[in-house]
Design a protein around this motif. Structure first.
Motif, PDB file in Angstrom:
ATOM      1  N   UNK A   1      28.034 -61.322  42.864  1.00 31.53           N
ATOM      2  CA  UNK A   1      26.720 -61.644  42.352  1.00 31.53           C
ATOM      3  C   UNK A   1      25.642 -61.364  43.366  1.00 31.53           C
ATOM      4  N   UNK A   2      24.488 -61.975  43.155  1.00 30.62           N
ATOM      5  CA  UNK A   2      23.374 -61.785  44.068  1.00 30.62           C
ATOM      6  C   UNK A   2      22.480 -63.010  44.053  1.00 30.62           C
ATOM      7  N   UNK A   3      21.687 -63.133  45.097  1.00 31.56           N
ATOM      8  CA  UNK A   3      20.707 -64.207  45.233  1.00 31.56           C
ATOM      9  C   UNK A   3      19.324 -63.596  45.055  1.00 31.56           C
ATOM     10  N   UNK A   4      18.510 -64.163  44.190  1.00 25.05           N
ATOM     11  CA  UNK A   4      17.137 -63.699  43.992  1.00 25.05           C
ATOM     12  C   UNK A   4      16.182 -64.753  44.544  1.00 25.05           C
ATOM     13  N   UNK A   5      15.254 -64.328  45.393  1.00 19.58           N
ATOM     14  CA  UNK A   5      14.338 -65.274  46.037  1.00 19.58           C
ATOM     15  C   UNK A   5      12.999 -64.579  46.301  1.00 19.58           C
ATOM     16  N   UNK A   6      12.116 -65.305  46.968  1.00 16.55           N
ATOM     17  CA  UNK A   6      10.880 -64.678  47.431  1.00 16.55           C
ATOM     18  C   UNK A   6       9.605 -65.144  46.789  1.00 16.55           C
ATOM     19  N   UNK A   7       9.702 -65.970  45.735  1.00 16.03           N
ATOM     20  CA  UNK A   7       8.480 -66.478  45.102  1.00 16.03           C
ATOM     21  C   UNK A   7       8.506 -67.991  44.944  1.00 16.03           C
ATOM     22  N   UNK A   8       9.708 -68.578  44.908  1.00  9.22           N
ATOM     23  CA  UNK A   8       9.817 -70.009  44.664  1.00  9.22           C
ATOM     24  C   UNK A   8       9.604 -70.367  43.207  1.00  9.22           C
ATOM     25  N   UNK A   9       9.558 -69.320  42.357  1.00 13.77           N
ATOM     26  CA  UNK A   9       9.312 -69.522  40.924  1.00 13.77           C
ATOM     27  C   UNK A   9      10.423 -68.844  40.126  1.00 13.77           C
ATOM     28  N   UNK A  10      10.492 -69.091  38.818  1.00 13.60           N
ATOM     29  CA  UNK A  10      11.458 -68.340  38.003  1.00 13.60           C
ATOM     30  C   UNK A  10      11.288 -66.841  38.203  1.00 13.60           C
ATOM     31  N   UNK A  11      12.385 -66.094  38.106  1.00 18.12           N
ATOM     32  CA  UNK A  11      12.377 -64.685  38.494  1.00 18.12           C
ATOM     33  C   UNK A  11      11.382 -63.833  37.720  1.00 18.12           C
ATOM     34  N   UNK A  12      11.075 -64.205  36.496  1.00 23.91           N
ATOM     35  CA  UNK A  12      10.159 -63.396  35.685  1.00 23.91           C
ATOM     36  C   UNK A  12       8.713 -63.503  36.156  1.00 23.91           C
ATOM     37  N   UNK A  13       8.407 -64.539  36.919  1.00 28.65           N
ATOM     38  CA  UNK A  13       7.036 -64.738  37.384  1.00 28.65           C
ATOM     39  C   UNK A  13       6.798 -63.968  38.674  1.00 28.65           C
ATOM     40  N   UNK A  14       5.631 -63.350  38.774  1.00 27.14           N
ATOM     41  CA  UNK A  14       5.308 -62.493  39.908  1.00 27.14           C
ATOM     42  C   UNK A  14       5.273 -63.271  41.218  1.00 27.14           C
ATOM     43  N   UNK A  15       5.593 -62.541  42.290  1.00 28.56           N
ATOM     44  CA  UNK A  15       5.457 -63.086  43.634  1.00 28.56           C
ATOM     45  C   UNK A  15       4.108 -62.686  44.227  1.00 28.56           C
ATOM     46  N   UNK A  16       4.065 -62.543  45.541  1.00 32.28           N
ATOM     47  CA  UNK A  16       2.817 -62.256  46.229  1.00 32.28           C
ATOM     48  C   UNK A  16       2.923 -60.921  46.958  1.00 32.28           C
ATOM     49  N   UNK A  17       1.789 -60.227  47.050  1.00 35.95           N
ATOM     50  CA  UNK A  17       1.726 -58.958  47.776  1.00 35.95           C
ATOM     51  C   UNK A  17       0.450 -58.924  48.597  1.00 35.95           C
ATOM     52  N   UNK A  18       0.536 -58.425  49.816  1.00 30.90           N
ATOM     53  CA  UNK A  18      -0.636 -58.385  50.702  1.00 30.90           C
ATOM     54  C   UNK A  18      -1.538 -57.205  50.382  1.00 30.90           C
ATOM     55  N   UNK A  19      -1.030 -56.260  49.613  1.00 34.68           N
ATOM     56  CA  UNK A  19      -1.805 -55.061  49.300  1.00 34.68           C
ATOM     57  C   UNK A  19      -2.559 -55.229  47.987  1.00 34.68           C
ATOM     58  N   UNK A  20      -3.767 -54.697  47.943  1.00 37.59           N
ATOM     59  CA  UNK A  20      -4.555 -54.778  46.717  1.00 37.59           C
ATOM     60  C   UNK A  20      -4.018 -53.828  45.646  1.00 37.59           C
ATOM     61  N   UNK A  21      -3.614 -52.628  46.091  1.00 37.73           N
ATOM     62  CA  UNK A  21      -3.067 -51.673  45.133  1.00 37.73           C
ATOM     63  C   UNK A  21      -1.616 -52.027  44.832  1.00 37.73           C
ATOM     64  N   UNK A  22      -1.123 -51.553  43.689  1.00 39.05           N
ATOM     65  CA  UNK A  22       0.256 -51.825  43.313  1.00 39.05           C
ATOM     66  C   UNK A  22       1.200 -51.150  44.296  1.00 39.05           C
TER      67      UNK A  22
END
Length: 270
Positions: A103-124
């Motif tokens: 399997x795998x571990x999904x992390x990085x937002x502290x929210x359900x996986x479908x919800x977006x995380x954070x990015x330091x860049x303004x552009x995609x």
């Protein structure tokens, strides 16, 4: 079933006419002689590592800024700002329900996986695909279901690659180096060139596998109760023992070349 790579041999090169899944990046020409298996290369003093403390244990990972510069920059800057500290791991995904270690571990937002995380860049930020990095156990991969990278990532758990899979990727003209890597390390060969790898767990893989093994799959709308206590960015330093062994090798080499001076190395802590 391995995802087919539509390709043909042209001398020492492979011509890839495939598009990397839904990520929108195409690999046109790949010289097999230029492939460097970066995840297997020795670490060097001064490179960035992330020390990730979780409620289940600590693991460390190295980065590959040459292959995924913006993804690495995004992760490191967010880590240094404390963004990941105190987050819950979003999800445990069981790839094979009959084998609890896969399997795998999904992390990085502290929210359900479908919800977006954070990015330091303004552009995609688009996924950064590299033929020098593979989805072997411990690979840290951008989680970008919509083809846009943010703070979300997943870590590949340990998994053996079976002979029929190896035969299939050989038939699909995977480079020999990659076939050998998957045969030795395991992982998910069908995801090579379909996922954006940006880091690799170099210590604490037992923690990753234990989290996957001992926890059930998490529903998409929920998160786990496993906490990322902190993520600290540090500089990798060779141990005194490693440096001593290197110094001894240099001394022996110098002894065999009488007119050449002996090089000596000291720990950076001295």
């Amino acid at each position: 079933m391995i995802k087919s790579l539509s390709c043909m041999m042209m001398g020492a090169c492979l011509m890839f006419s495939m598009t990397a899944c839904s990520l929108g990046q195409s690999i046109e020409v790949l010289d097999q002689d230029k492939i460097v298996l970066l995840q297997t290369e020795d670490m060097v003093s001064g490179e960035d590592i992330a020390v990730v403390e979780t409620s289940e244990g600590v693991f460390k990972m190295r980065f590959f800024p040459s292959e995924a510069p913006k993804t690495v920059e995004n992760f490191i800057e967010l880590a240094e700002s404390g963004y990941f500290d105190g987050q819950m791991i979003s999800r445990i995904e069981k790839i094979d329900q009959e084998d609890r270690t896969k399997g795998r571990i999904v992390a990085g937002s502290g929210k359900p996986v479908a919800e977006e995380g954070k990015c330091i860049f303004e552009e995609k930020l688009e996924p950064e695909i590299s033929y020098n990095l593979a989805t072997i156990p411990g690979a840290v991969v951008s989680y970008a279901p919509d083809g846009v990278v943010d703070s979300r990532f997943f870590i590949v758990g340990s998994r053996k690659v079976y002979q029929e899979e190896l035969d299939e990727i050989r038939e699909n003209n995977y480079p020999k180096q990659m076939v050998d890597l998957f045969e030795k390390e395991g992982g998910y060969p069908e995801e090579w060139l379909h996922q954006s790898v940006f880091a690799q767990v170099v210590e604490g893989m037992d923690v990753i596998d234990r989290i996957i093994r001992e926890n059930p799959s998490t529903p998409e709308e929920e998160i786990t109760d496993i906490e990322i206590v902190s993520v600290n960015i540090e500089k990798y330093q060779e141990s005194v023992q490693e440096q001593s062994e290197e110094g001894m090798e240099l001394q022996t080499s110098a002894d065999n070349q009488e007119a050449k001076p002996v090089l000596s190395y000291q720990s950076s802590g001295n």
